[in-house]
Scaffold this motif. Sequence first.
Motif, short mmCIF file in Angstrom:
data_model
loop_
_atom_site.label_atom_id
_atom_site.label_comp_id
_atom_site.label_asym_id
_atom_site.label_seq_id
_atom_site.Cartn_x
_atom_site.Cartn_y
_atom_site.Cartn_z
N ILE A 220 -13.33 -77.05 39.68
CA ILE A 220 -13.69 -75.71 40.17
C ILE A 220 -14.85 -75.15 39.36
O ILE A 220 -15.73 -74.48 39.89
CB ILE A 220 -12.47 -74.77 40.06
N GLN A 221 -14.85 -75.42 38.03
CA GLN A 221 -15.93 -74.88 37.20
C GLN A 221 -17.27 -75.47 37.60
O GLN A 221 -18.29 -74.76 37.60
CB GLN A 221 -15.67 -75.15 35.72
N ILE A 224 -18.27 -73.68 40.63
CA ILE A 224 -18.69 -72.31 40.35
C ILE A 224 -20.08 -72.28 39.75
O ILE A 224 -20.92 -71.45 40.11
CB ILE A 224 -17.69 -71.63 39.41
N THR A 227 -22.46 -72.96 42.52
CA THR A 227 -22.50 -71.84 43.46
C THR A 227 -23.26 -70.66 42.88
O THR A 227 -24.08 -70.04 43.57
CB THR A 227 -21.07 -71.40 43.79
N LEU A 228 -23.00 -70.36 41.60
CA LEU A 228 -23.67 -69.22 40.99
C LEU A 228 -25.16 -69.48 40.85
O LEU A 228 -25.97 -68.57 41.09
CB LEU A 228 -23.07 -68.92 39.62
N LEU B 55 -12.27 -69.34 44.28
CA LEU B 55 -13.53 -69.02 43.61
C LEU B 55 -13.38 -67.71 42.82
O LEU B 55 -13.76 -67.62 41.66
CB LEU B 55 -14.63 -68.90 44.65
N PHE B 59 -13.45 -66.74 38.70
CA PHE B 59 -14.28 -65.71 38.07
C PHE B 59 -13.45 -64.85 37.13
O PHE B 59 -13.86 -64.55 36.01
CB PHE B 59 -14.90 -64.81 39.14
#
Lengths: 242, 82
Positions: A220-221, A224, A227-228, B55, B59
């Motif tokens: 997931i990291q 992320i 994605t970021l 997601l 965060f």
Amino acid sequence: MVPLSFPLPFAELEVGRHLYWQIGGLKIHGQVFLSSWLVIGALLALVVAGTRKLERDPRGAQNLLEFLWEYLRDIAREYIGEKAYRDWLPFIGTLFLFIFVSNWGGALVPWKLIHLPSGELGAPTADINTTIALALLVSLAYFYAGLSRKGFRYFEYYVEPTPIMLPFKIVEDFTKPLSLSFRLFGNILADELVVAVLAFLVPLIVPLPVMFLGLFTSAIQALIFATLAAYYIGEAVHEEAH
Amino acid sequence: MDSITSAASVVAAGLAVGLGSIGPGIGQGTASGGAVEGIARQPEAEGKIRGTLLLSLAFMESLTIYGLVVALVLLFANPFAG
């Protein structure tokens, strides 16, 4: 810096102990270089093997690579936008694949079998220098994307919708790389520490669920981070529809 | 490192993680609750909701991780160790 190590039966946990290489006046962390070269080599080998003989009906490695390409293209297209995503797809894809393979490689490969004079091999992303370098690359990338696409009109973004936003947007430029790098570094190091502490308390079976959780969060990291990065670039190239 | 500094560092490391996980914990609960409500109301949107939820959970989790980074700095790379 206080090097600290827990003596563990199967793996030793070392924080702040590195294999130092002296290059000129610089002291660099050799184990990070070694493991990231291994990651890069593995990725290159996969890509070369998958694209050597292209077939109309993809099978094996080619199939995997096409799936990955489509997945990354969807991320890039969704966040950067239809017009500019082609320029940035290689960057986003490289970030995602490097981080993903680093994270999983650090967790799945038995690095302890390779002996180093000091320190130990592991995920390159568990070293803050790697993640800060990646995050600064993202910063450079979105500045370049904005400036090359819009010229000096890019700085209009800082005073939109009102000039009151100016200080916040400037601070944002500094907090973006900070949060990107700390998020990745903290997550990966925390996974390793939790697994190591549990393996220290109960060496068998009990750490397994946490290891699976670690694999999940590190995937997931990677998602992320990519994605970021795509989102920041997309924000920089976004045209206001007047 | 003298004993006062090490004691203060250990306490501060514990507080950094402990206090830092309160807010994200509440936030994750709220977000998951909202997602469950959304899925119950519209089961066909489950895939999309799950992706967005994961997601945003990550965060929030990273906020705790900032606290953890501070704790790790205090424990392993204490700048006041002298």
